[in-house]
Design a protein around this motif. Structure first.
Motif, PDB file in Angstrom:
ATOM      1  N   ARG A  65      40.452  -3.827 100.134  1.00  0.00           N
ATOM      2  CA  ARG A  65      40.988  -5.186 100.209  1.00  0.00           C
ATOM      3  C   ARG A  65      42.457  -5.087 100.590  1.00  0.00           C
ATOM      4  NH1 ARG A  65      37.825  -9.365  98.042  1.00  0.00           N
ATOM      5  NH2 ARG A  65      39.044 -10.479  99.592  1.00  0.00           N
ATOM      6  N   CYS A  66      42.999  -6.187 101.061  1.00  0.00           N
ATOM      7  CA  CYS A  66      44.436  -6.272 101.289  1.00  0.00           C
ATOM      8  C   CYS A  66      44.898  -7.681 100.992  1.00  0.00           C
ATOM      9  CB  CYS A  66      44.836  -5.838 102.692  1.00  0.00           C
ATOM     10  SG  CYS A  66      44.339  -6.939 104.021  1.00  0.00           S
ATOM     11  N   ALA A  67      46.148  -7.788 100.599  1.00  0.00           N
ATOM     12  CA  ALA A  67      46.740  -9.091 100.300  1.00  0.00           C
ATOM     13  C   ALA A  67      48.181  -9.083 100.768  1.00  0.00           C
ATOM     14  CB  ALA A  67      46.677  -9.377  98.806  1.00  0.00           C
ATOM     15  N   VAL A  68      48.586 -10.169 101.396  1.00  0.00           N
ATOM     16  CA  VAL A  68      49.982 -10.343 101.766  1.00  0.00           C
ATOM     17  C   VAL A  68      50.710 -10.847 100.525  1.00  0.00           C
ATOM     18  CG1 VAL A  68      51.598 -11.628 103.205  1.00  0.00           C
ATOM     19  CG2 VAL A  68      49.435 -10.802 104.181  1.00  0.00           C
ATOM     20  N   LEU A  69      51.775 -10.155 100.161  1.00  0.00           N
ATOM     21  CA  LEU A  69      52.567 -10.521  98.993  1.00  0.00           C
ATOM     22  C   LEU A  69      53.899 -11.104  99.453  1.00  0.00           C
ATOM     23  CD1 LEU A  69      51.904  -7.335  96.825  1.00  0.00           C
ATOM     24  CD2 LEU A  69      50.597  -9.477  96.901  1.00  0.00           C
ATOM     25  N   HIS A  70      54.335 -12.139  98.768  1.00  0.00           N
ATOM     26  CA  HIS A  70      55.518 -12.893  99.153  1.00  0.00           C
ATOM     27  C   HIS A  70      56.669 -12.660  98.174  1.00  0.00           C
ATOM     28  CE1 HIS A  70      52.019 -14.837 100.916  1.00  0.00           C
ATOM     29  NE2 HIS A  70      52.829 -15.280 101.864  1.00  0.00           N
ATOM     30  N   ASP A  71      57.902 -12.904  98.657  1.00  0.00           N
ATOM     31  CA  ASP A  71      59.055 -12.848  97.765  1.00  0.00           C
ATOM     32  C   ASP A  71      59.187 -14.195  97.049  1.00  0.00           C
ATOM     33  OD1 ASP A  71      60.265 -14.630  99.584  1.00  0.00           O
ATOM     34  OD2 ASP A  71      61.567 -13.100 100.448  1.00  0.00           O
ATOM     35  N   GLU A  72      60.226 -14.348  96.256  1.00  0.00           N
ATOM     36  CA  GLU A  72      60.403 -15.573  95.467  1.00  0.00           C
ATOM     37  C   GLU A  72      60.597 -16.811  96.332  1.00  0.00           C
ATOM     38  OE1 GLU A  72      63.338 -15.143  92.417  1.00  0.00           O
ATOM     39  OE2 GLU A  72      62.393 -13.327  91.631  1.00  0.00           O
ATOM     40  N   ALA A  73      61.095 -16.627  97.547  1.00  0.00           N
ATOM     41  CA  ALA A  73      61.306 -17.757  98.456  1.00  0.00           C
ATOM     42  C   ALA A  73      60.034 -18.120  99.215  1.00  0.00           C
ATOM     43  CB  ALA A  73      62.433 -17.429  99.440  1.00  0.00           C
ATOM     44  N   GLY A  74      58.959 -17.324  99.036  1.00  0.00           N
ATOM     45  CA  GLY A  74      57.705 -17.603  99.722  1.00  0.00           C
ATOM     46  C   GLY A  74      57.565 -16.935 101.074  1.00  0.00           C
ATOM     47  N   THR A  75      58.463 -16.008 101.385  1.00  0.00           N
ATOM     48  CA  THR A  75      58.421 -15.285 102.652  1.00  0.00           C
ATOM     49  C   THR A  75      57.546 -14.035 102.488  1.00  0.00           C
ATOM     50  OG1 THR A  75      60.667 -16.024 103.118  1.00  0.00           O
ATOM     51  CG2 THR A  75      59.843 -14.153 104.415  1.00  0.00           C
ATOM     52  N   PRO A  76      56.636 -13.776 103.438  1.00  0.00           N
ATOM     53  CA  PRO A  76      55.846 -12.544 103.351  1.00  0.00           C
ATOM     54  C   PRO A  76      56.769 -11.324 103.281  1.00  0.00           C
ATOM     55  CG  PRO A  76      54.958 -13.969 105.041  1.00  0.00           C
ATOM     56  CD  PRO A  76      56.273 -14.576 104.613  1.00  0.00           C
ATOM     57  N   GLU A  77      56.501 -10.453 102.300  1.00  0.00           N
ATOM     58  CA  GLU A  77      57.390  -9.324 102.057  1.00  0.00           C
ATOM     59  C   GLU A  77      56.683  -7.977 102.210  1.00  0.00           C
ATOM     60  OE1 GLU A  77      60.800  -8.508  98.829  1.00  0.00           O
ATOM     61  OE2 GLU A  77      58.865  -9.067  97.972  1.00  0.00           O
ATOM     62  N   GLU A  78      55.439  -7.904 101.740  1.00  0.00           N
ATOM     63  CA  GLU A  78      54.708  -6.648 101.812  1.00  0.00           C
ATOM     64  C   GLU A  78      53.213  -6.921 101.844  1.00  0.00           C
ATOM     65  OE1 GLU A  78      55.900  -4.253  98.446  1.00  0.00           O
ATOM     66  OE2 GLU A  78      55.655  -5.933  97.083  1.00  0.00           O
ATOM     67  N   ILE A  79      52.466  -5.858 102.135  1.00  0.00           N
ATOM     68  CA  ILE A  79      51.005  -5.934 102.137  1.00  0.00           C
ATOM     69  C   ILE A  79      50.529  -4.928 101.103  1.00  0.00           C
ATOM     70  CG2 ILE A  79      48.885  -5.736 103.489  1.00  0.00           C
ATOM     71  CD1 ILE A  79      50.764  -5.963 106.015  1.00  0.00           C
ATOM     72  N   TYR A  80      49.617  -5.368 100.282  1.00  0.00           N
ATOM     73  CA  TYR A  80      49.029  -4.503  99.268  1.00  0.00           C
ATOM     74  C   TYR A  80      47.625  -4.149  99.723  1.00  0.00           C
ATOM     75  CZ  TYR A  80      47.224  -3.049  94.697  1.00  0.00           C
ATOM     76  OH  TYR A  80      46.660  -2.343  93.663  1.00  0.00           O
ATOM     77  N   PHE A  81      47.342  -2.854  99.881  1.00  0.00           N
ATOM     78  CA  PHE A  81      46.007  -2.346 100.221  1.00  0.00           C
ATOM     79  C   PHE A  81      45.464  -1.629  99.001  1.00  0.00           C
ATOM     80  CE2 PHE A  81      47.980  -2.466 104.456  1.00  0.00           C
ATOM     81  CZ  PHE A  81      46.952  -2.993 105.224  1.00  0.00           C
ATOM     82  N   TRP A  82      44.186  -1.849  98.672  1.00  0.00           N
ATOM     83  CA  TRP A  82      43.568  -1.130  97.560  1.00  0.00           C
ATOM     84  C   TRP A  82      42.064  -1.095  97.718  1.00  0.00           C
ATOM     85  CZ3 TRP A  82      44.310  -6.268  97.426  1.00  0.00           C
ATOM     86  CH2 TRP A  82      43.423  -7.079  96.731  1.00  0.00           C
ATOM     87  N   GLY A  83      41.445  -0.152  97.023  1.00  0.00           N
ATOM     88  CA  GLY A  83      40.008  -0.044  97.079  1.00  0.00           C
ATOM     89  C   GLY A  83      39.516   1.161  96.308  1.00  0.00           C
ATOM     90  N   TRP A  84      38.230   1.440  96.488  1.00  0.00           N
ATOM     91  CA  TRP A  84      37.538   2.554  95.840  1.00  0.00           C
ATOM     92  C   TRP A  84      36.766   3.324  96.905  1.00  0.00           C
ATOM     93  CZ3 TRP A  84      37.838   3.636  90.656  1.00  0.00           C
ATOM     94  CH2 TRP A  84      38.372   2.632  89.848  1.00  0.00           C
ATOM     95  N   SER A  85      36.827   4.626  96.868  1.00  0.00           N
ATOM     96  CA  SER A  85      36.008   5.406  97.796  1.00  0.00           C
ATOM     97  C   SER A  85      35.833   6.822  97.298  1.00  0.00           C
ATOM     98  CB  SER A  85      36.626   5.402  99.201  1.00  0.00           C
ATOM     99  OG  SER A  85      37.888   6.009  99.211  1.00  0.00           O
ATOM    100  N   GLY A  86      34.915   7.515  97.940  1.00  0.00           N
ATOM    101  CA  GLY A  86      34.611   8.894  97.603  1.00  0.00           C
ATOM    102  C   GLY A  86      33.274   9.011  96.918  1.00  0.00           C
ATOM    103  N   ALA A  87      32.661  10.152  97.112  1.00  0.00           N
ATOM    104  CA  ALA A  87      31.352  10.406  96.499  1.00  0.00           C
ATOM    105  C   ALA A  87      31.486  11.404  95.370  1.00  0.00           C
ATOM    106  CB  ALA A  87      30.395  10.948  97.550  1.00  0.00           C
TER     107      ALA A  87
END
Length: 147
Positions: free
Chosen positions: A125-147
């Motif tokens: 998954r990914c989510a655009v994260l904003h600063d306090e002013a509401g401006t896009p600041e970073e992208i958070y990527f996360w998930g699960w993988s591997g056998a």
């Protein structure tokens, strides 16, 4: 071994796919992934040095089976309207964000509330994260993988 959780914050850019590619490249160059052919439990004759390219990594049959337990196990960012697929990253929709946090404009403080949106193995998954002013600041990527 079982699946492993992975997550990364990267600077915001409008092209989520390009952000994922840059992240994957950085993780590969840093050797920040599980290399099944280098496992300590393997007999010496089955061990191999880490690959020098991503193509070489994914040409390895053992890697294809076990994965890397990292963001290297996902290859594309889908569009929000697409059905989530294995080996892909699906952006958090505004509706999902509102359901999980009460707002459609996520910040880093909201990350714990959205973590459960990625529960399936081989899926990110990914989510655009904003600063306090509401401006896009970073992208958070996360998930699960591997056998």
């Amino acid at each position: 071994m079982g699946a492993s959780h992975w997550d990364h914050y990267v600077p915001y850019q409008e092209d989520l796919g390009a952000a994922l590619e840059e992240l994957r490249h950085r993780v590969f160059l840093a050797d920040d992934y599980y290399w099944v052919r280098g496992a300590d439990g393997l007999p010496e004759e089955e061990r191999r040095p880490r690959p020098s390219t991503l193509d070489e990594l994914w040409d390895d049959e053992w890697t294809q089976h076990s994965g890397t337990h990292s963001v290297l196990d996902v290859f594309i960012v889908q569009r929000e309207e697409e059905a989530p697929e294995a080996f892909a990253v699906h952006p958090v929709t505004t509706e999902e964000a509102r359901r999980a946090t009460g707002t459609g404009r996520l910040t880093r403080d909201h990350v714990p509330a959205i973590q459960d949106l990625a529960r399936e193995r081989w899926y990110g998954r990914c989510a655009v994260l904003h600063d306090e002013a509401g401006t896009p600041e970073e992208i958070y990527f996360w998930g699960w993988s591997g056998a």
